[in-house]
Design a protein around this motif. Sequence first.
Motif, PDB file in Angstrom:
ATOM      1  N   SER A 156      39.829  74.238   3.522  1.00 32.44           N
ATOM      2  CA  SER A 156      39.301  75.599   3.670  1.00 32.44           C
ATOM      3  C   SER A 156      40.412  76.576   4.041  1.00 32.44           C
ATOM      4  CB  SER A 156      38.170  75.639   4.687  1.00 32.44           C
ATOM      5  OG  SER A 156      38.439  74.796   5.745  1.00 32.44           O
ATOM      6  N   SER A 205      35.638  77.157   7.282  1.00 29.92           N
ATOM      7  CA  SER A 205      35.069  76.501   6.101  1.00 29.92           C
ATOM      8  C   SER A 205      33.927  77.321   5.530  1.00 29.92           C
ATOM      9  CB  SER A 205      34.627  75.073   6.418  1.00 29.92           C
ATOM     10  OG  SER A 205      34.280  74.945   7.742  1.00 29.92           O
ATOM     11  N   ALA A 242      35.501  80.045   3.590  1.00 32.61           N
ATOM     12  CA  ALA A 242      36.001  79.580   2.294  1.00 32.61           C
ATOM     13  C   ALA A 242      34.854  79.415   1.312  1.00 32.61           C
ATOM     14  CB  ALA A 242      36.750  78.266   2.472  1.00 32.61           C
ATOM     15  N   ILE A 243      33.729  78.814   1.791  1.00 31.02           N
ATOM     16  CA  ILE A 243      32.588  78.606   0.893  1.00 31.02           C
ATOM     17  C   ILE A 243      32.055  79.945   0.395  1.00 31.02           C
ATOM     18  CG2 ILE A 243      30.228  77.767   0.801  1.00 31.02           C
ATOM     19  CD1 ILE A 243      31.090  75.637   2.845  1.00 31.02           C
TER      20      ILE A 243
END
Lengths: 91, 152, 522, 117, 111
Positions: A9, E96, E99-100
């Motif tokens: 990420s 995260s 990012a998603i």
Amino acid sequence: MRRVAAGISLTIVIAFLAVTALLVHPFGHPPAQMDDYIIKNTQRETGANNAVAAVVFDYRGLDTLGEATILFTAVAGVVMLFRKREGETTR
Amino acid sequence: MSKIVRSTSEFLIPFIFIFGLYMIMHGHLTPGGGFQGGAVFASGMALLLVAFGSHKLEKKSKAHVLSMLESTGALAFIGLAFGGIAVGFFYNFLVGSSIFGHIPPSGPNRGDMWTGGTIPLMNMAVGLKVIAGLSLIVLVMALASDKTGSQK
Amino acid sequence: MSSLLIHSPILIIAIPLLAAFLTPFISRVSDRARDALVIATLVFVEFLVIILAVDIYRDGPHIYALGASSPLLAMPEHYMVPVRIVLQVDAMSIFMGMISATVSLAAAIYSVSFMRNETGKDKFYTLLLLLTVGMMGLEFTGDMFNLFIFLEILSISGAALAAFRTNFADALEGGFKYMCISAVAALMILFAVGIFYAQYNLLNIAALGQAIQYTMLDKIALTLLMMAFFMKLAGVPLHMWAPDTYSVAPAGITPMIYVASQACMYALFRVCFSLYGVTLNTLTIGWIVIVIGVLSMFVGVTMAVRQSDIKRLMAYHAVSQSGYMLLGVGVGLAVLGNPQALAAYGKQAMEGGIFHIINNAMYKGLLFLTAEALFYSLGTRDLNKMGGIAANMRYTSIFFMIGALAISGIPPFNGFASKLLIYESVYQFNPMLSVIAMMISIITLASFVKVFQSAFTGPILPHFRVVKEVPGPMLGGMGILTAIIIFFSLFPGLIVDQLIHPAVEALISRGAYINAIMGGMQ
Amino acid sequence: MTQGIFNIPFLAVAALIGIGLYIIVFDRNLIKLVIGITVLQAGVNLFLVSLGYRQHGGVPIYTNACHSNMVLPVPQALTLTSIVIGVAITAFMLSMIMIIYRHTGHIDAKKSRKLKG
Amino acid sequence: MMETPSGFWGPVPWIISTVVAVVIACLIRTLGEKEHKSGVQGQEFLMGNPRLPEEKSHIRAHNIYWGFFQGLRRYYEHATNMHTGIINDYIIWFLSLLAIMLMIVFVVEVI
């Protein structure tokens, strides 16, 4: 597992930041409608030669008040954290 | 700290303080202003603290006095902002008056101290606030770390 | 009177700020004078908010340009761009402002007696006033960078207050976590503000809303802003700081930090509806909000049933209830581009979500206060050690029961009214979501039955025989919130028509928001 | 996209933010966490201040100015504000860490977690 | 009265109907046995077990809903492991999700 997810990420986020960096206006040629007004009128409206000081204390004064408040808050917080208490135990 | 550090800082500190005050005073004319000058001044305080130790500094400047000074600066700042409330909050009510009220010629000029309206006054208020606030943070943290050191 | 009205948007921010700067001086005079000053300031703020609210609901939004030659002049003459900071207060902002002012007042009254034996009370009250300033500024500002500033004020004072009981190691831990995530979230917001500034050279929300084109950069900025606000409002899976921080903060502060996170939710809605509005892909963004809302409801409530620390349990419930608001408003956002669906059920879903904000601030605040009253009297937050204290703390248990019934959506309390609105309107959007919401409500009731059974009923434990009711001002703080809950329960129609409906209209009608600032040039 | 090559300052911003996030995510030492946040702040500040640069521009101050072309003043003011905020946050977080250390005797994020579950 | 999409909700009719129901219940109750004595049910009665002291007879919080937690044991193991309490993990979750979301927004634009 956690480290892998974090690494992936992080890579994606950095990639998007790089995309941002490439898509932003070319360095040195910003759009400047608001700032041109300030540069032109700072002496007439505020009497200050320093346009930055004029922005800080006149055009965006509430930001500066808020900033001073943040410093005040942080000082109050630090003094509060280190205050003396009865029954203070270390460890 | 060693004697070299102490005598060097004794020599340097007046200059640092004066430079900080200069930056605060000339904030509306030259680069700088209340925050920057205050930070310079507070760095002088930090140098004092490093050179002479926190307890010695605390004898000279008590924590609650610094706290009061900080509040005074903040009150002066918000008071100046309130000063223009007849027109609007943060209105620059001193432009055109006799205190700091001169209006400079437009375009590049030599710089007149008495311009800027409330801006120089606000610079001073913020400068006082930043000096007191940053010194207080440094002093309190140094005193606290000193205490933990002595307990071990 | 009218000049007071014109200046009241800034006075609501500046008066508590002035009082906060004055507190160090006053507290050297006497403690009593300082308490009186704090309470008087908050009462005055409440008064100003109410007169401003009356005016806004009657005559439309207020703007206040700081430092301009007239406060109503958003842009300089003969220029098309707002240069100065402009406060813009519409029905939605003042609605959130009323919640913040009321909860702050109740928290301050409650703290007067709760904090009696603490040291460092002058800093406590200074920080409490600053937290109020942060919330008010966040809700009233019409400028992106200024929003960041007030968010930081809110974060630092909130973290300092959460860590106020420095003799507990976990208090520091909770405060540090809050500060850490706030710092990261705020920097992301600042980066997004930088992106806006780079593209349009503007900082004013209304002017940006007029200029925005939803380019790739705007999408990245939207994502950063949304995630940062989700972090601050504790939406699952970014909620994990919430139980840590809420459970360690002193009484009175926990409701305030909770309301502060709802102010961040307001900022999220403001960004989605007023800044981007129909330009964004409403279905996708709406579904993101809905999914996070449903996850919040589910994870929050299932974790809550498990807890044995009473404040942690309530903190998880706070996360879970935020999910309802996100669900309601998310449905409104998802159908924003579809006028038919918006009129059929979208507006009502948003009404439910926003009604839930004010209901929840009141009964969640009440529950946090009762939990802290138990801690004050019993000296423990562990439910396993409690038992049978209803006989000794009658008023607290009554207050707790009202709060618990309201939060579980039992008629006739106000929680039922807002949840009913959400259920019925969401059912038309997607029946599954509505069914999930009802299930969550049942588990909520179950977990409060657990608390009530284990703490209040049963035989009284021997070492709690001497426990007494909490002192008067603490009951007073709880009583204010209870009175408001009962009022809302009795007149839900009045509240929805008079308060909620204009707020929803203000949120949806992006053109009106932009015109209030940029109107001169059309 | 041909202008991309001139945007090296903005790429530096991306790198700084990446480094800051990397430190925050992977380092368990609380003080290093604060250092990570400081690096992140530096990245964002660099972004803000480099937004305002105008080619061949001088400082936006009229005192003895010889340039007619001035860089933008607003980003400088914003950066100043954000730097002071950064100082305040850093000082506050460091003093919190000092008290955490006084209580628990270590500054490891993995060990100082009484609150979980 | 509050309008909802399919009807209305008002607390006053609800309260009135509840009061009516309670009155009816009380009326029915008065028709019952008059000579009934209370007090017998509370005592231990032919149980054979000794009476527990009061603090032992109280059901503590962690015993409530034991079956519920047992049934959902696997979910709860995962959920408690998620809440590690480490500050770095909170930022990892943030990153995260960021990012998603960036990917989602990007993909939606491409389609």
